[in-house]
Structures are given as structure tokens and as C-alpha cells.
Design a protein around this motif. Structure first.
Motif, PDB file in Angstrom:
ATOM      1  N   GLY A  27      58.330  46.387  32.720  1.00 46.52           N
ATOM      2  CA  GLY A  27      59.389  45.563  33.291  1.00 46.52           C
ATOM      3  C   GLY A  27      59.442  44.178  32.670  1.00 46.52           C
ATOM      4  O   GLY A  27      58.539  43.767  31.936  1.00 46.52           O
ATOM      5  N   ALA A  28      60.492  43.445  33.005  1.00 45.92           N
ATOM      6  CA  ALA A  28      60.726  42.144  32.393  1.00 45.92           C
ATOM      7  C   ALA A  28      59.631  41.139  32.696  1.00 45.92           C
ATOM      8  O   ALA A  28      59.292  40.303  31.852  1.00 45.92           O
ATOM      9  CB  ALA A  28      62.080  41.593  32.859  1.00 45.92           C
ATOM     10  N   ALA A  29      59.060  41.187  33.882  1.00 43.63           N
ATOM     11  CA  ALA A  29      58.014  40.232  34.259  1.00 43.63           C
ATOM     12  C   ALA A  29      56.695  40.934  34.554  1.00 43.63           C
ATOM     13  O   ALA A  29      55.828  40.386  35.235  1.00 43.63           O
ATOM     14  CB  ALA A  29      58.460  39.422  35.472  1.00 43.63           C
ATOM     15  N   GLY A  30      56.535  42.159  34.058  1.00 45.70           N
ATOM     16  CA  GLY A  30      55.288  42.883  34.261  1.00 45.70           C
ATOM     17  C   GLY A  30      55.109  43.449  35.653  1.00 45.70           C
ATOM     18  O   GLY A  30      54.013  43.867  36.016  1.00 45.70           O
ATOM     19  N   SER A  32      44.156  42.866  38.869  1.00 45.50           N
ATOM     20  CA  SER A  32      44.737  43.341  40.134  1.00 45.50           C
ATOM     21  C   SER A  32      45.983  42.550  40.498  1.00 45.50           C
ATOM     22  O   SER A  32      46.011  41.808  41.475  1.00 45.50           O
ATOM     23  CB  SER A  32      43.695  43.240  41.254  1.00 45.50           C
ATOM     24  OG  SER A  32      42.562  43.992  40.938  1.00 45.50           O
ATOM     25  N   GLY A  33      47.027  42.708  39.712  1.00 44.66           N
ATOM     26  CA  GLY A  33      48.281  42.028  39.982  1.00 44.66           C
ATOM     27  C   GLY A  33      49.193  42.106  38.783  1.00 44.66           C
ATOM     28  O   GLY A  33      48.782  42.540  37.702  1.00 44.66           O
ATOM     29  N   PRO A  34      50.451  41.724  38.934  1.00 38.81           N
ATOM     30  CA  PRO A  34      51.395  41.767  37.811  1.00 38.81           C
ATOM     31  C   PRO A  34      50.962  40.845  36.679  1.00 38.81           C
ATOM     32  O   PRO A  34      50.378  39.783  36.904  1.00 38.81           O
ATOM     33  CB  PRO A  34      52.702  41.271  38.435  1.00 38.81           C
ATOM     34  CG  PRO A  34      52.529  41.426  39.896  1.00 38.81           C
ATOM     35  CD  PRO A  34      51.076  41.236  40.165  1.00 38.81           C
ATOM     36  N   LEU A  35      51.255  41.280  35.454  1.00 39.99           N
ATOM     37  CA  LEU A  35      50.903  40.504  34.272  1.00 39.99           C
ATOM     38  C   LEU A  35      52.153  40.353  33.421  1.00 39.99           C
ATOM     39  O   LEU A  35      52.765  41.350  33.016  1.00 39.99           O
ATOM     40  CB  LEU A  35      49.810  41.230  33.487  1.00 39.99           C
ATOM     41  CG  LEU A  35      49.097  40.457  32.392  1.00 39.99           C
ATOM     42  CD1 LEU A  35      48.237  39.356  33.001  1.00 39.99           C
ATOM     43  CD2 LEU A  35      48.236  41.387  31.553  1.00 39.99           C
ATOM     44  N   SER A  47      53.556  37.725  28.296  1.00 37.66           N
ATOM     45  CA  SER A  47      52.811  36.680  27.593  1.00 37.66           C
ATOM     46  C   SER A  47      51.314  36.747  27.868  1.00 37.66           C
ATOM     47  O   SER A  47      50.516  36.097  27.191  1.00 37.66           O
ATOM     48  CB  SER A  47      53.329  35.303  28.022  1.00 37.66           C
ATOM     49  OG  SER A  47      53.070  35.085  29.403  1.00 37.66           O
ATOM     50  N   GLY A  48      50.924  37.525  28.884  1.00 36.74           N
ATOM     51  CA  GLY A  48      49.517  37.597  29.266  1.00 36.74           C
ATOM     52  C   GLY A  48      49.185  36.705  30.449  1.00 36.74           C
ATOM     53  O   GLY A  48      48.028  36.615  30.852  1.00 36.74           O
ATOM     54  N   LYS A  49      50.207  36.072  31.033  1.00 34.29           N
ATOM     55  CA  LYS A  49      49.983  35.197  32.182  1.00 34.29           C
ATOM     56  C   LYS A  49      49.936  36.021  33.463  1.00 34.29           C
ATOM     57  O   LYS A  49      50.798  36.858  33.712  1.00 34.29           O
ATOM     58  CB  LYS A  49      51.092  34.147  32.277  1.00 34.29           C
ATOM     59  CG  LYS A  49      50.888  33.134  33.397  1.00 34.29           C
ATOM     60  CD  LYS A  49      51.975  32.079  33.390  1.00 34.29           C
ATOM     61  CE  LYS A  49      53.307  32.633  33.855  1.00 34.29           C
ATOM     62  NZ  LYS A  49      54.335  31.586  34.040  1.00 34.29           N
ATOM     63  N   TRP A  54      43.829  33.012  40.073  1.00 38.79           N
ATOM     64  CA  TRP A  54      44.160  33.359  38.692  1.00 38.79           C
ATOM     65  C   TRP A  54      45.651  33.236  38.397  1.00 38.79           C
ATOM     66  O   TRP A  54      46.070  33.451  37.253  1.00 38.79           O
ATOM     67  CB  TRP A  54      43.694  34.775  38.387  1.00 38.79           C
ATOM     68  CG  TRP A  54      42.210  34.900  38.287  1.00 38.79           C
ATOM     69  CD1 TRP A  54      41.301  34.807  39.300  1.00 38.79           C
ATOM     70  CD2 TRP A  54      41.446  35.131  37.099  1.00 38.79           C
ATOM     71  NE1 TRP A  54      40.025  34.971  38.830  1.00 38.79           N
ATOM     72  CE2 TRP A  54      40.084  35.175  37.476  1.00 38.79           C
ATOM     73  CE3 TRP A  54      41.774  35.316  35.763  1.00 38.79           C
ATOM     74  CZ2 TRP A  54      39.069  35.382  36.552  1.00 38.79           C
ATOM     75  CZ3 TRP A  54      40.770  35.534  34.840  1.00 38.79           C
ATOM     76  CH2 TRP A  54      39.427  35.564  35.235  1.00 38.79           C
ATOM     77  N   ALA A  55      46.457  32.925  39.380  1.00 38.15           N
ATOM     78  CA  ALA A  55      47.892  32.815  39.151  1.00 38.15           C
ATOM     79  C   ALA A  55      48.183  31.795  38.053  1.00 38.15           C
ATOM     80  O   ALA A  55      47.707  30.663  38.103  1.00 38.15           O
ATOM     81  CB  ALA A  55      48.606  32.422  40.442  1.00 38.15           C
ATOM     82  N   GLY A  56      48.940  32.219  37.054  1.00 35.75           N
ATOM     83  CA  GLY A  56      49.292  31.338  35.947  1.00 35.75           C
ATOM     84  C   GLY A  56      48.279  31.306  34.823  1.00 35.75           C
ATOM     85  O   GLY A  56      48.510  30.648  33.792  1.00 35.75           O
ATOM     86  N   VAL A  57      47.145  32.006  34.963  1.00 35.25           N
ATOM     87  CA  VAL A  57      46.106  31.985  33.940  1.00 35.25           C
ATOM     88  C   VAL A  57      46.518  32.852  32.747  1.00 35.25           C
ATOM     89  O   VAL A  57      47.012  33.971  32.905  1.00 35.25           O
ATOM     90  CB  VAL A  57      44.764  32.491  34.510  1.00 35.25           C
ATOM     91  CG1 VAL A  57      43.740  32.695  33.397  1.00 35.25           C
ATOM     92  CG2 VAL A  57      44.237  31.508  35.540  1.00 35.25           C
ATOM     93  N   ASP A  58      46.314  32.326  31.545  1.00 34.93           N
ATOM     94  CA  ASP A  58      46.585  33.045  30.302  1.00 34.93           C
ATOM     95  C   ASP A  58      45.319  33.799  29.906  1.00 34.93           C
ATOM     96  O   ASP A  58      44.329  33.202  29.476  1.00 34.93           O
ATOM     97  CB  ASP A  58      46.979  32.030  29.222  1.00 34.93           C
ATOM     98  CG  ASP A  58      47.138  32.647  27.843  1.00 34.93           C
ATOM     99  OD1 ASP A  58      47.106  33.883  27.729  1.00 34.93           O
ATOM    100  OD2 ASP A  58      47.291  31.878  26.872  1.00 34.93           O
TER     101      ASP A  58
END
Length: 401
Positions: free
Chosen positions: A243-246, A161-164, A167-169, A179-183
Motif C-alpha cells: 500500500g501507499a503508506a505500508g 509490529s506495525g505499519p512501515l 521509506s523505512g519509517k 518507535w513512531a517515526g524511526v527510520d
């Protein structure tokens, strides 16, 4: 026998030479379900004779089976026609939704049949370690309950439930702040010991509607999701844009009022503050003096409560204005309206359509009949994101590398 078939399919499914004709046919079957020889030829670009030869070989190896599908012609009843499908025994896949306060799991086979759909309630802010433990235990139990070999699991799709990021982060705007920053690959692949595919939940919802739902056969459309938050996805040429940053399709964070209320993303006046289910529930609570989930709001409006009819209509009006902006950018021929609010049907869709037509650059009168954009409710309003996570594996998309 089933294990041998799974091994053969896995080799083709993840074949590095993506231009291999056999791998193309296998992926067409995996991504589209039961299809004809001609459909496979069109989708792969291979000659029909080549496809026929490959299918014959795959049938001899038990990877492919013939199935009957119903065809319809105008004015006649449906009649069975032969199509080709991957053997249901050839493998399975898992779709996971990392939702707010819950994890949902769908188990399906490669012939697109859903075998199980379970929801696991958790505390609101569960973390990655808890999710990993719960998932491995639940998935192991599902395979035991259905007498399926875990070795037949070809991959796991994850909707978040959020941008990904590519890289999968997980990005900071997720509805799961812990979960922010989680791979995702880093935590799930070692625990589940399977390839991980992942994407934003709205992108997954669009994939589900494109594969099985309201956008079947549509290569260009916008999914607009009115749920706890507001999200969406843009599909162009049959591909979901990330998109560039998901963050492509994060419609909920379009600016509506720069001096408006503070949004969870850190900005002010974002769209989701004006037309999300959460916003409607907060207003209903103020009016009733008690909690009122969106299903109750829709029920009361359906039974004639003018206040709640207005509440839903106002949300539709704001959503329509936002879609007019989106329409001026991508000029989509189809808008699929999804999420909890979409269950309101015409209580929401009628004011939404009117608002869009009022604010869109191109008016209905500018176009020939049938050319104005269509607005339809999604088919999978309660589980589109998790179904789409299954689709990530079947379509071999969203692979984290």
C-alpha cells in the motif's frame, strides 16, 4: 574459501542489473531453496538450456551444490530426486522481530537452514538505541558461537509490529509507540554494517507461509493474524501488497462499531478490540480474577470449559464476519489463519468458517466442489514473523533504499 564464495554471491545478490540471467538464477535459488532446473526456468523465464549452463558455471565456482529432495507420486513412496541449492557456505542472513517486550533473532544460511533461533527479553517499551546495542552484541555472539564469519552475513531482515512506510519509517500505529517515526535503515545499517530489509510483521508472516508453510505454491491468498493485536497481509500474484503508506492488510483497524471502545490507534470500535488475544485475556481475567494467558484459555477450552469455548467461538464469529468483508473485496481463494489464537484449531476455525459462509456474498452452494475459499492454520504460528524477516533477505524484498 568460504569468504571468497560469500564475496562472489554478494556481487550477484546485489547486482544492479537485475535482468542479468546469472543474477536471476541466483535469486531464484535464494528465494526458493532447493529447486530443479525446470523450476528455475519457469520462475525466471529463462530457457532451460540457459539455466543448465549457468548452473554448471555456478557449481564449478562452488556457489551451487546438488542436493537430493524427496518426490512423491500418488500411491508410491517418496523417492530422491536431484535439485540445486546455493552452497550453505556461501552466506548467511539474519531475521529480526522487534516485538513487544522482546527481540527475536533467527540465523539462517542461504540454503534455507535455520542455524539458531533466540529470544531476548527486554522491557516493554525499549527504544531504538537499546535495540541497536542489544542486537549487535547478540549477533556477534551468534556468529562466534557457530564459528561463522560475520563477513558472510548478506543482509538483515527486520519485522516490526506495525505499519512501515516505503521509506523505512515506522508509522504511528505500531505496537511499539516509542518507535513512531524511526527510520529503521538509519539506525540499524550503520550499527550492523549490512544491508537492511524490513517490513510489517504480518507481511513477513505471509512471506514465511508462502515460502515454507501453509501457502506454499499459492500466488493469491490472505493471511489473517489473531495475536496480541489483529493484523494481516494480502498476497496477489505472489507479491505481498504494502500500500501507499505500508498499511495494506491492517485488518485489526477495520471499523466494527464507531461508538465502540477506544483503540490504541485513536479510533473507536476497531476489529482487534473484539477478537484479539489481548481482548480474550482481559475477559478471562475478569472471569477468573487472575491473569490467564491465551495458551491457558485455549487449554481450558480444549478440556471442555464451555465458557472459554464460547469466548474463542465468539472471537471466531467476529473474525469470520471481518473476513467476509475482506473476501468481498479481494475474493481470495485461500485464508491462512495465524497468530496465538490459531493454536486453538477447530475451536476457532469452525465458527470462523461458519461466520464467513453466513456473511460472504458468494455462498458455497454457488460454486463447484473445491472452489469455495479454504481456511487453514498457519505452519509457523510461533515464529512466522521472524522467519519471514529471514525471507525478506532471501527473496531480496523489503529493501530499504
Amino acid at each position: 574459501m568460504a569468504n571468497m564464495i560469500s564475496d562472489d554471491l554478494r556481487g550477484l545478490f546485489y547486482e544492479r542489473e537485475v535482468d542479468s540471467p546469472v543474477a536471476k538464477v541466483v535469486r531464484a535459488l535464494s528465494g526458493h531453496g532447493a529447486v530443479s532446473t525446470s523450476q528455475i526456468a519457469r520462475s525466471t523465464g529463462l530457457a532451460r538450456s540457459t539455466v543448465s549452463t549457468i548452473l554448471a558455471d555456478l557449481k564449478r565456482s562452488s556457489l551451487v551444490v546438488e542436493v537430493e529432495v524427496e518426490t512423491r507420486t500418488t500411491g508410491s513412496a517418496g523417492r530422491p530426486a536431484l535439485a540445486h541449492s546455493l552452497n550453505p557456505e556461501a552466506g548467511t542472513c539474519i531475521g529480526i522481530l522487534l516485538g513487544l517486550g522482546e527481540i527475536r533473532i533467527i540465523l539462517a544460511d542461504v540454503a534455507h537452514s535455520v542455524l539458531a533461533d533466540v529470544t531476548l527479553p527486554l522491557e516493554s517499551h525499549y527504544g531504538p538505541e537499546k535495540a541497536t546495542r542489544v542486537l549487535r552484541h547478540a549477533i556477534d555472539n551468534l556468529y562466534k558461537e557457530h564459528s561463522l564469519p560475520y563477513s558472510g552475513l548478506l543482509g538483515v531482515g527486520v519485522a516490526v509490529s506495525g505499519p512501515l512506510a516505503p521509506s523505512g519509517k515506522v508509522m504511528r500505529a505500531s505496537m511499539l509507540p516509542g518507535w513512531a517515526g524511526v527510520d529503521l535503515r538509519g539506525i540499524f545499517e550503520p550499527a550492523l554494517e549490512k544491508p537492511i530489509f524490513a517490513d510489517n510483521e504480518s507481511n513477513c508472516a505471509a512471506l514465511a507461509e508462502m515460502m515454507w508453510g501453509a501457502a506454499t505454491g499459492a500466488d493469491n491468498f490472505v493471511l489473517f493474524k489473531l495475536d496480541s493485536g489483529v493484523g494481516g497481509a494480502i498476497v496477489a500474484g505472489g507479491k505481498v501488497l504494502s500500500g501507499a503508506a505500508g498499511a495494506a492488510g491492517e485488518f485489526g483497524h477495520m471499523l466494527v462499531d464507531q461508538h465502540g471502545p477506544l483503540c490504541r490507534c485513536g479510533n473507536r470500535g476497531c476489529l482487534e478490540l473484539y477478537c484479539s488475544a489481548t481482548t480474550l485475556e482481559a475477559e478471562a481475567r475478569r472471569l477468573l480474577g487472575r491473569p490467564a494467558p491465551v495458551a491457558d484459555i485455549i487449554d481450558m477450552a480444549s478440556r471442555g470449559d464451555v465458557g472459554f469455548q464460547r469466548l474463542i467461538a465468539d472471537a471466531g464469529d467476529v473474525a469470520g464476519r471481518a473476513l467476509a468483508v475482506i473476501g468481498s473485496v479481494v475474493n481470495a481463494p485461500l485464508f491462512v489463519i495465524s497468530g496465538a489464537l490459531a493454536t486453538a484449531g477447530d475451536l476457532l476455525l469452525s465458527p470462523l468458517r461458519m461466520s464467513y459462509e453466513k456473511h460472504a456474498l458468494i455462498k458455497r452452494t454457488d460454486l463447484a466442489q473445491g472452489e469455495f475459499p479454504s481456511f487453514v492454520p498457519g505452519r509457523f504460528l510461533s515464529n512466522d514473523n521472524c522467519m519471514g524477516a529471514v525471507g525478506l533477505v532471501l527473496r531480496h524484498s523489503g529493501r530499504l533504499t
